[in-house]
Design a protein around this motif. Sequence first.
Motif, PDB file in Angstrom:
ATOM      1  N   GLN A  27       0.770  -1.108   0.081  1.00  0.00           N
ATOM      2  CA  GLN A  27       0.085   0.075   0.097  1.00  0.00           C
ATOM      3  C   GLN A  27       0.672   1.252  -0.064  1.00  0.00           C
ATOM      4  O   GLN A  27       0.627   2.133  -0.695  1.00  0.00           O
ATOM      5  N   LEU A  30       2.169   1.691  -3.282  1.00  0.00           N
ATOM      6  CA  LEU A  30       1.081   2.437  -4.381  1.00  0.00           C
ATOM      7  C   LEU A  30       1.004   3.791  -4.134  1.00  0.00           C
ATOM      8  O   LEU A  30       0.948   4.720  -5.171  1.00  0.00           O
ATOM      9  N   ASP A  31       0.835   4.207  -2.988  1.00  0.00           N
ATOM     10  CA  ASP A  31       0.496   5.403  -2.652  1.00  0.00           C
ATOM     11  C   ASP A  31       1.681   6.460  -2.837  1.00  0.00           C
ATOM     12  O   ASP A  31       1.589   7.545  -3.445  1.00  0.00           O
ATOM     13  N   GLU A  34       2.144   6.913  -6.758  1.00  0.00           N
ATOM     14  CA  GLU A  34       0.918   7.933  -7.209  1.00  0.00           C
ATOM     15  C   GLU A  34       1.367   9.252  -7.044  1.00  0.00           C
ATOM     16  O   GLU A  34       1.511  10.049  -7.821  1.00  0.00           O
ATOM     17  N   GLN A 102       0.300  -1.366 -10.915  1.00  0.00           N
ATOM     18  CA  GLN A 102      -0.442  -1.068  -9.734  1.00  0.00           C
ATOM     19  C   GLN A 102      -1.822  -2.250 -10.111  1.00  0.00           C
ATOM     20  O   GLN A 102      -2.134  -2.649  -8.881  1.00  0.00           O
ATOM     21  N   HIS A 103      -1.928  -2.648 -11.263  1.00  0.00           N
ATOM     22  CA  HIS A 103      -3.122  -3.764 -11.346  1.00  0.00           C
ATOM     23  C   HIS A 103      -2.487  -5.110 -10.581  1.00  0.00           C
ATOM     24  O   HIS A 103      -3.149  -5.669 -10.043  1.00  0.00           O
ATOM     25  N   TYR A 105      -0.311  -5.377  -8.007  1.00  0.00           N
ATOM     26  CA  TYR A 105      -0.080  -5.252  -6.631  1.00  0.00           C
ATOM     27  C   TYR A 105      -1.583  -5.156  -6.198  1.00  0.00           C
ATOM     28  O   TYR A 105      -1.711  -5.434  -4.913  1.00  0.00           O
ATOM     29  N   ARG A 106      -2.395  -4.348  -6.667  1.00  0.00           N
ATOM     30  CA  ARG A 106      -3.672  -4.631  -6.203  1.00  0.00           C
ATOM     31  C   ARG A 106      -4.337  -5.968  -6.317  1.00  0.00           C
ATOM     32  O   ARG A 106      -5.113  -6.551  -5.149  1.00  0.00           O
ATOM     33  N   GLU A 108      -2.342  -8.475  -5.756  1.00  0.00           N
ATOM     34  CA  GLU A 108      -1.670  -8.856  -4.468  1.00  0.00           C
ATOM     35  C   GLU A 108      -2.479  -8.677  -3.224  1.00  0.00           C
ATOM     36  O   GLU A 108      -2.596  -9.955  -2.252  1.00  0.00           O
ATOM     37  N   GLN A 109      -2.702  -7.697  -2.987  1.00  0.00           N
ATOM     38  CA  GLN A 109      -3.608  -6.984  -1.821  1.00  0.00           C
ATOM     39  C   GLN A 109      -5.075  -7.869  -1.686  1.00  0.00           C
ATOM     40  O   GLN A 109      -5.113  -8.339  -0.646  1.00  0.00           O
ATOM     41  N   GLN A 110      -5.608  -8.029  -2.929  1.00  0.00           N
ATOM     42  CA  GLN A 110      -6.843  -9.034  -2.731  1.00  0.00           C
ATOM     43  C   GLN A 110      -6.500 -10.340  -2.410  1.00  0.00           C
ATOM     44  O   GLN A 110      -7.337 -11.017  -1.664  1.00  0.00           O
TER      45      GLN A 110
END
Length: 115
Positions: A27, A30-31, A34, A102-103, A105-106, A108-110
Amino acid sequence: MTDMHIDQKVLSDLREVMEEGYLQLVQTFLDDSERRLSQLRAARSAEELSTVAHSFKGSSSNMGAVALAGLCQQLEERARRPPLYGIEDLISRIDREFLEVQHFYRGEQQRILTG
């Protein structure tokens, strides 16, 4: 697709070392990314571009985002050789590559949250 964008060895090492902190690390990356993209778009000098590209390269590399790190390195080197004509194209390529990362790693988070 992923192998072009993400170094799986770096990723598995991060998961192992960070354990419970891995989700937060993702996270934060990603932050920060951006924010750095915004800084690249807003940069008004070669020095500013080079500095932001350098730090973005480092964090991308640490996260295994090898293609993104490579593009940031190109931008860092390019910013040291003004004039900066055509640099927008390189920033656009960084933008597009970040969308891939980003796609990933999102996802990965899920995977972790639903795992």
